[in-house]
Design a protein around this motif. Structure first.
Motif, PDB file in Angstrom:
ATOM      1  N   SER A   1     -11.656  -1.851   1.310  1.00 53.51           N
ATOM      2  CA  SER A   1     -10.349  -2.330   0.874  1.00 53.51           C
ATOM      3  C   SER A   1     -10.434  -3.790   0.452  1.00 53.51           C
ATOM      4  O   SER A   1     -11.060  -4.620   1.115  1.00 53.51           O
ATOM      5  CB  SER A   1      -9.325  -2.188   2.004  1.00 53.51           C
ATOM      6  OG  SER A   1      -8.092  -2.763   1.626  1.00 53.51           O
TER       7      SER A   1
ATOM      8  N   TRP B   1       0.824  -1.210   0.000  1.00 49.27           N
ATOM      9  CA  TRP B   1       0.000   0.000   0.000  1.00 49.27           C
ATOM     10  C   TRP B   1       0.857   1.258   0.000  1.00 49.27           C
ATOM     11  O   TRP B   1       0.573   2.218  -0.720  1.00 49.27           O
ATOM     12  CB  TRP B   1      -0.918  -0.019   1.216  1.00 49.27           C
ATOM     13  CG  TRP B   1      -1.634   1.270   1.454  1.00 49.27           C
ATOM     14  CD1 TRP B   1      -2.551   1.880   0.653  1.00 49.27           C
ATOM     15  CD2 TRP B   1      -1.477   2.112   2.604  1.00 49.27           C
ATOM     16  NE1 TRP B   1      -2.993   3.048   1.215  1.00 49.27           N
ATOM     17  CE2 TRP B   1      -2.346   3.217   2.421  1.00 49.27           C
ATOM     18  CE3 TRP B   1      -0.720   2.047   3.768  1.00 49.27           C
ATOM     19  CZ2 TRP B   1      -2.455   4.234   3.351  1.00 49.27           C
ATOM     20  CZ3 TRP B   1      -0.832   3.052   4.705  1.00 49.27           C
ATOM     21  CH2 TRP B   1      -1.689   4.132   4.492  1.00 49.27           C
TER      22      TRP B   1
ATOM     23  N   PRO C   1      -6.443   1.763   1.777  1.00 46.13           N
ATOM     24  CA  PRO C   1      -5.444   1.109   2.625  1.00 46.13           C
ATOM     25  C   PRO C   1      -5.913  -0.267   3.064  1.00 46.13           C
ATOM     26  O   PRO C   1      -7.113  -0.563   3.046  1.00 46.13           O
ATOM     27  CB  PRO C   1      -5.324   2.058   3.819  1.00 46.13           C
ATOM     28  CG  PRO C   1      -6.674   2.682   3.916  1.00 46.13           C
ATOM     29  CD  PRO C   1      -7.169   2.832   2.494  1.00 46.13           C
TER      30      PRO C   1
END
Length: 603
Positions: free
Chosen positions: A457, A322, A334
């Motif tokens: 994410s 990331w 993230p």
């Protein structure tokens, strides 16, 4: 071997939930070191018997206090006669046990040999940490329950500051064969007395010392207590002779209670070879400092073990990926860490420290420090530079999160059914300086619904330690290494067998490192943590419900020490990682969670 080499700044499973091949991990007493150093089968030259005058204390570390030349206790032309004498004294079996091994290459000027202890099964994790850009250790080699490396003063400091999964950083002072012509304890006395200039190590008895030993497969010595006693006698006699009758002080306070020694020493006697170390860390590195004066759950992992599990689960790799991608794309989501049964929050807090790039030594530096800060060769300038570099990395990550949108900030989620555990996890996060990263919920795991906004994410790391009917020993919330100490890189041969420790007199050994690495003064209260097998099985069933409902198409890593309990999750493990934690033989099980089955159409 070096005459006290001084560091300076010169610088698969079959898919079954059963555990098919449990190794023999014994739940022993609270000794911090049960196995750890480099291959003792290797023959290297031992230290010279000469001594030198004490050099002045050098805070700048520019002057080497001790010689690093390779000398030998046994001249080469005496090797054959020594071996034949050893054969006559101890018989054919003992002679055959003297396996020849190649000599170790001498270390460069300004370098020393080190050994980092760790939980069995985390050796590769520690080796990776040592090879990182933060530590930059050289000649990293995996051993049994630890990893050896070569480095400088700066390397040693960075290892103590940045290691998350290691428990102690040991600096080798001397290594050599015991004299076969002497009795066992006399040979220990002679080796310890002449291996290093002790008046320089202890600054003419100004510093206190303690010594811990481990003995196994030795032909003449079986008692670690007596080996420690003879080693202590040797050091005290040396100091008395060199300092006009002055003897080192016993490490006790004015009330007569034992306190931490300024120079903790550790000695191994494997077969007929002795190796002596200084423990640079003092307290185990798992004592970060953020749990001082806080309660702790009885079944809690220690911090080093928790960090190791996170490495195996891939959390640091997800963060690195990331960080590299966010430089090109500010809107990239993230990763998210999730511990659905977090207990007192050890795993969640450790995950948050990784996410914020906080070196564990930064917390500890403000809450006790390290043993090497008391030593004559301590270089304060180099150490503070290491601390400053770690602080800069922390600040850089903190500034990114401070000026980023909420959707671009890392989140570490925890959940537990007990309100006391939830409160402790929140307080631990606050003490560690990461409360803005950690979110802890109180709910039964099967009823917990993760907020959808936190699951945007695609990269989620799920790792948890649910109850499994056995308590991890409080005395073993420590370095928790296994019982043999050969530095062999073959873990399968490291459990039991002829290399197992002889623990005679261990229970009464007053020279043991005080307390375990996990109980003791850091924790004022122990929260309840006992569960029976029925309750544990019910917890695993609920965990399975949560994972299938909330985490489809993800991989979850779950720690278990009881295969009969882990079956209750009703999923097949795709991988099993063998670990020794708290005196218990455990497995970190990986479950690849399938998507929900499509519903059949109604006709």
């Amino acid at each position: 071997m070096d005459q006290f080499k001084q560091i300076s700044d010169d610088s698969d499973s079959d898919g079954d939930d059963n555990y098919d091949d449990y190794d023999d991990l014994d739940d022993d007493d609270d000794a911090d070191f049960r196995s750890f150093h480099e291959n003792f089968k290797q023959r290297s030259e031992a230290s010279s018997t000469s001594t030198t005058q004490r050099a002045p204390r050098q805070r700048e570390g520019r002057e080497r206090l001790f010689s690093s030349s390779e000398t030998s206790r046994n001249p080469p032309n005496a090797q054959e006669s020594s071996n034949s004498s050893n054969r006559r004294r101890r018989g054919e079996d003992a002679y055959q046990d003297q396996e020849a091994a190649p000599e170790r290459a001498p270390v460069s000027k300004g370098m020393s040999r080190f050994f980092v202890t760790c939980h069995p099964g985390l050796e590769e994790v520690v080796a990776k940490e040592l090879s990182s850009k933060e530590i930059r250790a050289q000649h990293v080699e995996i051993g049994a329950s630890g990893v050896s490396f070569v480095g400088t003063l700066e390397t040693a400091y960075n290892a103590n500051i940045w290691l998350r999964s290691g428990t102690r950083v040991l600096c080798e002072l001397a290594s050599g064969d015991l004299d076969p012509l002497e009795s066992g304890f006399d040979s220990v006395y002679d080796f310890v007395k002449h291996c290093v200039p002790w008046q320089e190590v202890l600054i003419n008895a100004e510093l206190t010392f303690s010594i811990e030993a481990r003995v196994w497969s030795n032909s003449q010595i079986s008692s670690t207590k007596l080996a420690c006693t003879r080693a202590k006698d040797a050091i005290c006699d040396y100091i008395s002779d060199a300092c006009g009758g002055i003897r080192p002080r016993d490490p006790r306070d004015f009330r007569g209670n034992k306190v931490k020694a300024d120079v903790p020493l550790f000695m191994t006697l494997y077969k007929d070879r002795a190796t002596l170390y200084r423990d640079t860390s003092g307290d185990s590195l798992h004592r970060r400092g953020y749990r001082a004066n806080l309660s702790v759950h009885r079944a809690a992992l220690n911090e080093a073990a928790a960090a190791g599990l996170l490495h195996i689960a891939g959390w640091p790799e997800a963060l690195d990926e990331w960080r590299s991608q966010r430089e090109e794309d500010d809107d990239i989501s993230p990763p998210v860490f999730i511990d659905p049964m977090c207990g007192s929050g050890t795993m969640v807090v450790e995950a948050a420290l990784m996410a914020m790039n906080v070196a564990p030594g930064l917390v500890r530096y403000k809450n006790g420090g390290y043993a090497f800060q008391n030593w004559p060769d301590f270089n304060e300038d180099v150490f503070l530079d290491c601390i400053d570099n770690a602080e800069k990395k922390r600040i850089a990550e903190e500034e990114f999160h401070q000026f980023s949108d909420q959707k671009n900030k890392v989140t570490c989620l925890g959940n537990d059914i007990h309100p006391g555990s939830v409160s402790l996890a929140q307080r631990s996060a606050l003490a560690a300086g990461v409360p803005h990263v950690v979110k802890v919920y109180q709910s039964s795991v099967d009823e917990w619904v993760v907020p959808p906004s936190l699951l945007e994410s695609k990269r989620r790391s799920i790792c948890t330690n649910p109850p499994w009917g056995k308590r991890i020993s409080l005395d073993s919330r420590m370095s928790d290494v296994n019982r043999n100490g050969s530095g062999s890189s073959n873990r399968d041969s490291s459990y039991g067998g002829e290399n197992g420790y002889n623990n005679e007199d261990q229970d009464n050994d007053e020279e043991r490192w005080g307390g375990g690495d996990g109980g003791g003064d850091d924790y004022n209260e122990i929260l309840p943590g006992d569960v029976n097998s029925t309750e544990a099985g019910d917890a695993w069933r609920k965990l399975g419900i949560f994972l299938k409902r909330e985490m489809p198409n993800q991989s979850a890593f779950v720690l278990s020490g009881d295969p009969s309990i882990s079956r209750e999750i009703y999923m097949r493990a795709s991988r099993k990682h063998v670990l020794g934690i708290g005196g218990v033989d455990t497995r970190l099980l990986r479950y690849d969670i399938l998507p929900p089955k499509p519903k059949k159409a109604d006709f």
